[in-house]
Design an enzyme around this catalytic site. Structure first.
Site, PDB file in Angstrom:
ATOM      1  N   ARG A  54      15.358   1.905  14.873  1.00 52.30           N
ATOM      2  CA  ARG A  54      15.355   1.191  16.156  1.00 52.30           C
ATOM      3  C   ARG A  54      15.986   2.054  17.230  1.00 52.30           C
ATOM      4  O   ARG A  54      16.844   2.889  16.940  1.00 52.30           O
ATOM      5  CB  ARG A  54      16.126  -0.129  16.018  1.00 52.30           C
ATOM      6  CG  ARG A  54      15.456  -1.129  15.100  1.00 52.30           C
ATOM      7  CD  ARG A  54      16.180  -2.460  15.158  1.00 52.30           C
ATOM      8  NE  ARG A  54      15.902  -3.147  16.392  1.00 52.30           N
ATOM      9  CZ  ARG A  54      15.102  -4.206  16.509  1.00 52.30           C
ATOM     10  NH1 ARG A  54      14.537  -4.727  15.444  1.00 52.30           N
ATOM     11  NH2 ARG A  54      14.890  -4.767  17.668  1.00 52.30           N
ATOM     12  N   ARG A  58      20.670   0.189  15.258  1.00 50.05           N
ATOM     13  CA  ARG A  58      21.575  -0.836  14.745  1.00 50.05           C
ATOM     14  C   ARG A  58      21.658  -0.847  13.218  1.00 50.05           C
ATOM     15  O   ARG A  58      22.604  -1.347  12.666  1.00 50.05           O
ATOM     16  CB  ARG A  58      21.197  -2.216  15.268  1.00 50.05           C
ATOM     17  CG  ARG A  58      19.972  -2.795  14.619  1.00 50.05           C
ATOM     18  CD  ARG A  58      19.735  -4.210  15.045  1.00 50.05           C
ATOM     19  NE  ARG A  58      19.394  -4.266  16.466  1.00 50.05           N
ATOM     20  CZ  ARG A  58      18.747  -5.292  17.013  1.00 50.05           C
ATOM     21  NH1 ARG A  58      18.416  -6.327  16.269  1.00 50.05           N
ATOM     22  NH2 ARG A  58      18.442  -5.295  18.277  1.00 50.05           N
ATOM     23  N   GLU A  79       8.763   2.876  10.944  1.00 46.52           N
ATOM     24  CA  GLU A  79       8.446   1.926  12.018  1.00 46.52           C
ATOM     25  C   GLU A  79       9.093   2.423  13.298  1.00 46.52           C
ATOM     26  O   GLU A  79      10.290   2.738  13.308  1.00 46.52           O
ATOM     27  CB  GLU A  79       8.991   0.534  11.683  1.00 46.52           C
ATOM     28  CG  GLU A  79       8.231  -0.161  10.591  1.00 46.52           C
ATOM     29  CD  GLU A  79       8.795  -1.540  10.317  1.00 46.52           C
ATOM     30  OE1 GLU A  79       9.650  -2.019  11.088  1.00 46.52           O
ATOM     31  OE2 GLU A  79       8.404  -2.130   9.310  1.00 46.52           O
ATOM     32  N   THR A 110      12.324  -7.814  13.974  1.00 53.12           N
ATOM     33  CA  THR A 110      11.108  -7.802  14.789  1.00 53.12           C
ATOM     34  C   THR A 110      10.512  -9.202  14.873  1.00 53.12           C
ATOM     35  O   THR A 110      10.285  -9.826  13.846  1.00 53.12           O
ATOM     36  CB  THR A 110      10.083  -6.826  14.182  1.00 53.12           C
ATOM     37  OG1 THR A 110      10.746  -5.611  13.886  1.00 53.12           O
ATOM     38  CG2 THR A 110       8.944  -6.566  15.138  1.00 53.12           C
ATOM     39  N   HIS A 200       6.287  -9.303   7.130  1.00 58.45           N
ATOM     40  CA  HIS A 200       7.317 -10.093   7.815  1.00 58.45           C
ATOM     41  C   HIS A 200       7.404 -11.499   7.220  1.00 58.45           C
ATOM     42  O   HIS A 200       6.443 -12.264   7.282  1.00 58.45           O
ATOM     43  CB  HIS A 200       7.105 -10.203   9.325  1.00 58.45           C
ATOM     44  CG  HIS A 200       8.385 -10.563  10.021  1.00 58.45           C
ATOM     45  ND1 HIS A 200       9.256  -9.620  10.532  1.00 58.45           N
ATOM     46  CD2 HIS A 200       8.978 -11.748  10.213  1.00 58.45           C
ATOM     47  CE1 HIS A 200      10.309 -10.223  11.035  1.00 58.45           C
ATOM     48  NE2 HIS A 200      10.170 -11.523  10.853  1.00 58.45           N
TER      49      HIS A 200
HETATM   50  N1  PXP Z   1       6.766  -5.237   8.645  1.00 56.80           N
HETATM   51  C1  PXP Z   1       7.303  -4.946   9.849  1.00 56.80           C
HETATM   52  C2  PXP Z   1       6.447  -4.262  10.863  1.00 56.80           C
HETATM   53  C3  PXP Z   1       8.640  -5.268  10.141  1.00 56.80           C
HETATM   54  O1  PXP Z   1       9.162  -4.948  11.349  1.00 56.80           O
HETATM   55  C4  PXP Z   1       9.429  -5.875   9.146  1.00 56.80           C
HETATM   56  C5  PXP Z   1      10.865  -6.191   9.406  1.00 56.80           C
HETATM   57  O2  PXP Z   1      11.006  -7.028  10.450  1.00 56.80           O
HETATM   58  C6  PXP Z   1       8.828  -6.173   7.899  1.00 56.80           C
HETATM   59  C7  PXP Z   1       7.500  -5.837   7.694  1.00 56.80           C
HETATM   60  C8  PXP Z   1       9.598  -6.804   6.799  1.00 56.80           C
HETATM   61  O3  PXP Z   1       9.950  -8.101   7.125  1.00 56.80           O
HETATM   62  P1  PXP Z   1      10.900  -8.925   6.156  1.00 56.80           P
HETATM   63  O4  PXP Z   1      12.239  -8.229   6.190  1.00 56.80           O
HETATM   64  O5  PXP Z   1      10.922 -10.283   6.756  1.00 56.80           O
HETATM   65  O6  PXP Z   1      10.295  -8.882   4.789  1.00 56.80           O
END
Ligand code: PXP
Length: 247
Positions: A54, A58, A79, A110, A200
């Site tokens: 990020r 953080r 990412e 996110t 996510h």
């Molecule tokens: N994919 C992306 C693009 C993300 O930014 C994130 C984290 O926010 C995840 C997957 C994984 O999400 P989670 O931690 O809710 O499994």
């Protein structure tokens, strides 16, 4: 066979909760080490490791991603926000792939999908810069027709469909509707030649339904795996998720 990308950001969140200021000086005593978590996740069958650098640093730090780049035996999916600084960083690091995500400094994690339509020129430039260096890009978008269509038109090789709204709707009457949006989005993206990833809010319960989405190539999962790892260790948490993804 659906591939599993393990997102290790929350390992770094736990480390930063204690060592935000002293991390550099404390050396080997700093824990947990997200790179060690990644290596164990790989040994348990993760097909790749995802980390979000990020802009406010953080959780994941620059050094973490350089170490991941050196030590992973599978592949690193970085990412990044669609900014010049992050694009330049990714071009130096040369991960196997990047996932372009929106960033809002006030969010804990996110939240919404990337607005490809609103940021068309920047997103296009990012995809082009990555492709020139052989880095595959995917765009983290909501399962929205306009976003999917433009992703394909701009030449993105892949999209990652945002499963957050669906995950939040689980246990409510909106679940079926959100799932249908994802289903239609996956079909649409596939028909336009896009590789279909998703992520996510995927957990050990909703995976039973998520895995039935058509054309799924890879799921990126972080929070639920890291949470379960507190009880079982990361290896068992990864093995269990893989077994549920591909029963
Ligand atoms: N994919 C992306 C693009 C993300 O930014 C994130 C984290 O926010 C995840 C997957 C994984 O999400 P989670 O931690 O809710 O499994």
């Amino acid at each position: 066979m659906i591939l599993l990308g393990v997102n290790i950001d929350h390992g770094a969140t736990l480390r930063q909760a204690r060592y935000r200021d002293t991390g550099q000086a404390a050396g080997g005593a700093v824990e947990p080490d997200p790179v060690a978590l990644a290596e164990k996740a790989e040994r348990a069958g993760a097909d790749g490791i995802t980390a979000h650098l990020r802009e406010d640093r953080r959780h994941i730090q620059d050094r973490d991603v350089w170490r991941l780049r050196e030590s992973l035996s599978t592949r690193l999916n970085l990412e990044i926000a669609c900014t010049q600084a992050m694009v330049e960083f990714a071009l130096k690091l040369r991960p196997r792939s990047v996932c372009v995500v929106p960033e809002n400094r006030n969010e804990v994690t996110t939240e919404g999908g990337l607005d490809v339509v609103g940021g068309r020129d920047r997103v296009k430039a990012c995809i082009k810069a990555m492709a020139a260096e052989g880095i595959e890009s995917s765009l983290f978008i909501d399962p929205d027709e306009a976003q999917i269509e433009l992703s394909a038109k701009l030449g993105a090789p892949a999209v990652e469909l945002h499963t957050g709204a669906y995950a939040n709707a689980c246990g409510t009457p909106r679940r079926a509707q959100e799932f249908q949006r994802l289903r239609l989005g996956a079909v649409h993206a596939h028909n336009l030649g896009l590789k279909v990833n998703a992520g996510h809010g995927i957990n050990y319960v909703n995976i039973a339904e998520v895995r039935t989405l058509p054309h799924l190539h890879e799921l990126n999962i972080g929070h639920s795996i890291l949470s379960r790892a507190l009880f079982t260790g990361i290896e068992e948490a990864v093995r269990e998720m893989r077994a549920r993804m591909n029963p």
